[in-house]
Design an enzyme around this catalytic site. Structure first.
Site, PDB file in Angstrom:
ATOM      1  N   TYR A  25      12.945  32.537   3.845  1.00 40.42           N
ATOM      2  CA  TYR A  25      11.752  33.214   4.361  1.00 40.42           C
ATOM      3  C   TYR A  25      11.836  33.433   5.865  1.00 40.42           C
ATOM      4  O   TYR A  25      12.225  32.527   6.605  1.00 40.42           O
ATOM      5  CB  TYR A  25      10.505  32.378   4.062  1.00 40.42           C
ATOM      6  CG  TYR A  25      10.126  32.348   2.598  1.00 40.42           C
ATOM      7  CD1 TYR A  25       9.826  33.522   1.903  1.00 40.42           C
ATOM      8  CD2 TYR A  25      10.064  31.137   1.909  1.00 40.42           C
ATOM      9  CE1 TYR A  25       9.469  33.482   0.561  1.00 40.42           C
ATOM     10  CE2 TYR A  25       9.705  31.093   0.571  1.00 40.42           C
ATOM     11  CZ  TYR A  25       9.414  32.273  -0.100  1.00 40.42           C
ATOM     12  OH  TYR A  25       9.062  32.232  -1.422  1.00 40.42           O
TER      13      TYR A  25
ATOM     14  N   LYS B 221       0.846  -1.194   0.000  1.00 41.71           N
ATOM     15  CA  LYS B 221       0.000   0.000   0.000  1.00 41.71           C
ATOM     16  C   LYS B 221       0.886   1.251   0.000  1.00 41.71           C
ATOM     17  O   LYS B 221       2.094   1.148   0.215  1.00 41.71           O
ATOM     18  CB  LYS B 221      -0.890  -0.013   1.242  1.00 41.71           C
ATOM     19  CG  LYS B 221      -0.078   0.102   2.521  1.00 41.71           C
ATOM     20  CD  LYS B 221      -0.903  -0.168   3.763  1.00 41.71           C
ATOM     21  CE  LYS B 221      -0.029   0.021   4.988  1.00 41.71           C
ATOM     22  NZ  LYS B 221      -0.478  -0.760   6.135  1.00 41.71           N
TER      23      LYS B 221
HETATM   24  C1  PLP Z   1       0.341  -1.641   6.732  1.00 35.65           C
HETATM   25  C2  PLP Z   1      -0.176  -2.861   7.343  1.00 35.65           C
HETATM   26  C3  PLP Z   1       0.694  -3.852   7.826  1.00 35.65           C
HETATM   27  C4  PLP Z   1       2.194  -3.702   7.849  1.00 35.65           C
HETATM   28  O1  PLP Z   1       2.634  -2.940   8.956  1.00 35.65           O
HETATM   29  P1  PLP Z   1       4.189  -2.719   9.181  1.00 35.65           P
HETATM   30  O2  PLP Z   1       4.276  -2.117  10.532  1.00 35.65           O
HETATM   31  O3  PLP Z   1       4.648  -1.768   8.133  1.00 35.65           O
HETATM   32  O4  PLP Z   1       4.845  -4.030   9.066  1.00 35.65           O
HETATM   33  C5  PLP Z   1       0.117  -5.025   8.283  1.00 35.65           C
HETATM   34  N1  PLP Z   1      -1.217  -5.198   8.293  1.00 35.65           N
HETATM   35  C6  PLP Z   1      -2.065  -4.254   7.841  1.00 35.65           C
HETATM   36  C7  PLP Z   1      -3.531  -4.517   7.856  1.00 35.65           C
HETATM   37  C8  PLP Z   1      -1.582  -3.060   7.371  1.00 35.65           C
HETATM   38  O5  PLP Z   1      -2.424  -2.118   6.936  1.00 35.65           O
END
Ligand code: PLP
Length: 373
Positions: A265, A36
């Site tokens: 700035y 993601k």
């Molecule tokens: C993003 C996510 C993970 C991974 O988490 P990390 O801390 O980056 O390993 C696992 N499960 C779900 C449902 C997530 O959304």
């Protein structure tokens, strides 16, 4: 027309594969690569392909559109959509052979309607909230929910999942409590259905791998970082994680300014003695937060030098007084290694009061990316 940029994110796909293998080994079960947020800034399709070549067969995204993009790019394997879908989306789940995560009976019914209309069957994973207070049904609702889902035509209970809120802190009580609640829920599910269960994120894999169940879901560790900001010697199993992302730019201009001159700035930095300033084409628009104003450091000729004045939208200034031979066109590293110095996403996160996850998303998703094998 050119899409060249001074600023370049480099992603080391070998590092991604190394990290996948390391996490897979500790987990001892299949690992879902969380891709993601454009793979935490590393580029969703390219990162997913790299993980696939390392043997990954499960991928996790937030929204349906991301999953469709992965399929359109030719990615095989199981793709989990974790944030749900609407009625129109239900059809896309079938068409692209995706795995939905369900947390409401309305969504399950919409999916069943589509399954019937298309004459298909679909496996669903049910999200249980064991203490995150985010998506998911409460554990006490699980059994009736499972039965209601399983009674719908075309739907098959393929698994249940949950999430740890504090797995980056091995001492947190919520880990034990949450896992106990999840284990009990998993037990109830397995009595009735042949689904799998998964709860472990990177922190859980690294700090208490006993929670990996049938599958782990790793994000940050696959990109080379420990969720807690550093390996914790007492708990983390030895994982040789390699940060995959680096970020570099080129100096636009160098000049020496006299005492009394204000920089950027608001003139929040005032020069006290003749000072050499270099101008960089990097600003908050490129994900280099304004929080680095007068606080960040970058690497020039293998040396750490400070950011001076406020970070602007497309530019910022660094001080290179005393650094030999700095000229326009020289490479500046904002994240990653230059000679013997390294700036990590954890260091940048600490300066920002954030976590490596946000640094990687900000830099990775706002700059041109290049991949090295
Ligand atoms: C993003 C996510 C993970 C991974 O988490 P990390 O801390 O980056 O390993 C696992 N499960 C779900 C449902 C997530 O959304």
């Amino acid at each position: 027309m050119t899409d060249k940029s001074y600023n370049c994110i480099r992603v080391d796909t070998k590092a991604l594969q190394n990290n996948f293998a390391a996490i897979r080994k500790i987990a001892g079960v299949p690992v879902m690569a969380m891709v993601k947020a454009d793979a935490y800034g590393h580029g969703m399709v390219m990162a997913a392909r790299a993980f696939a070549r390392a043997g990954c067969g499960h991928f996790g995204v937030a929204e349906l559109r991301e999953a469709v993009l992965l399929r359109e790019a030719g990615l095989a394997g199981e793709i989990f959509v974790t944030l749900g879908f609407d009625a129109e989306g239900a059809e896309l789940l079938f068409r692209h052979d995706l795995t939905p995560v369900i947390y409401s009976i309305e969504a399950a019914r919409a999916l069943a309607d589509t399954a019937v209309a298309m004459g298909r069957e679909i496996g669903v994973h049910i999200k249980v909230d064991t203490g995150m207070s985010r998506l998911g049904i409460l554990p006490e609702e699980l059994v009736p929910f499972l039965d209601a889902v399983a009674a719908l035509p075309g739907l098959r209970v393929a698994g249940i999942m949950s999430h740890f809120p504090e797995s980056d802190d091995p001492g947190a009580k919520s880990n034990v409590k949450g896992f106990a609640a999840f284990s009990a829920a998993a037990c109830e599910m397995k009595k009735r259905y042949s689904g799998i269960c998964h709860i472990a994120n990177s922190g859980a894999v690294l700090n208490f791998p006993d929670t990996c169940c049938d599958m782990a879901r790793a994000g940050i560790a696959l990109y080379g970082y420990y969720p807690q900001g550093k390996p914790s010697p007492d708990y983390s199993l030895k994982a040789d994680l390699q940060p995959a992302m680096s970020f570099a730019t080129r100096i636009l201009q160098v000049k020496t300014l006299p005492a009394g001159t204000g920089v950027s700035y608001g003139h929040t930095f005032r020069i006290e003695q003749p000072t050499t300033i270099a101008v960089l084409p990097v600003g908050y628009e490129d994900g280099y937060s304004r929080l680095f104003s007068n606080r960040g450091q970058v690497l020039v000729k293998g040396l750490r030098v400070p950011v001076r004045g406020r970070v602007c939208m497309n530019m910022c200034m660094i001080e290179v007084t005393g650094v030999e031979g700095v000229a326009a066109g020289d490479e500046v590293v904002l994240l990653g290694r230059q000679q013997n110095e390294v700036i990590t996403a954890d260091e940048l996160a600490e300066t920002m009061g954030s976590i490596s996850y946000e640094v990687l998303c900000l830099l990775g998703n706002n700059n041109k990316r290049e991949y090295i094998e």
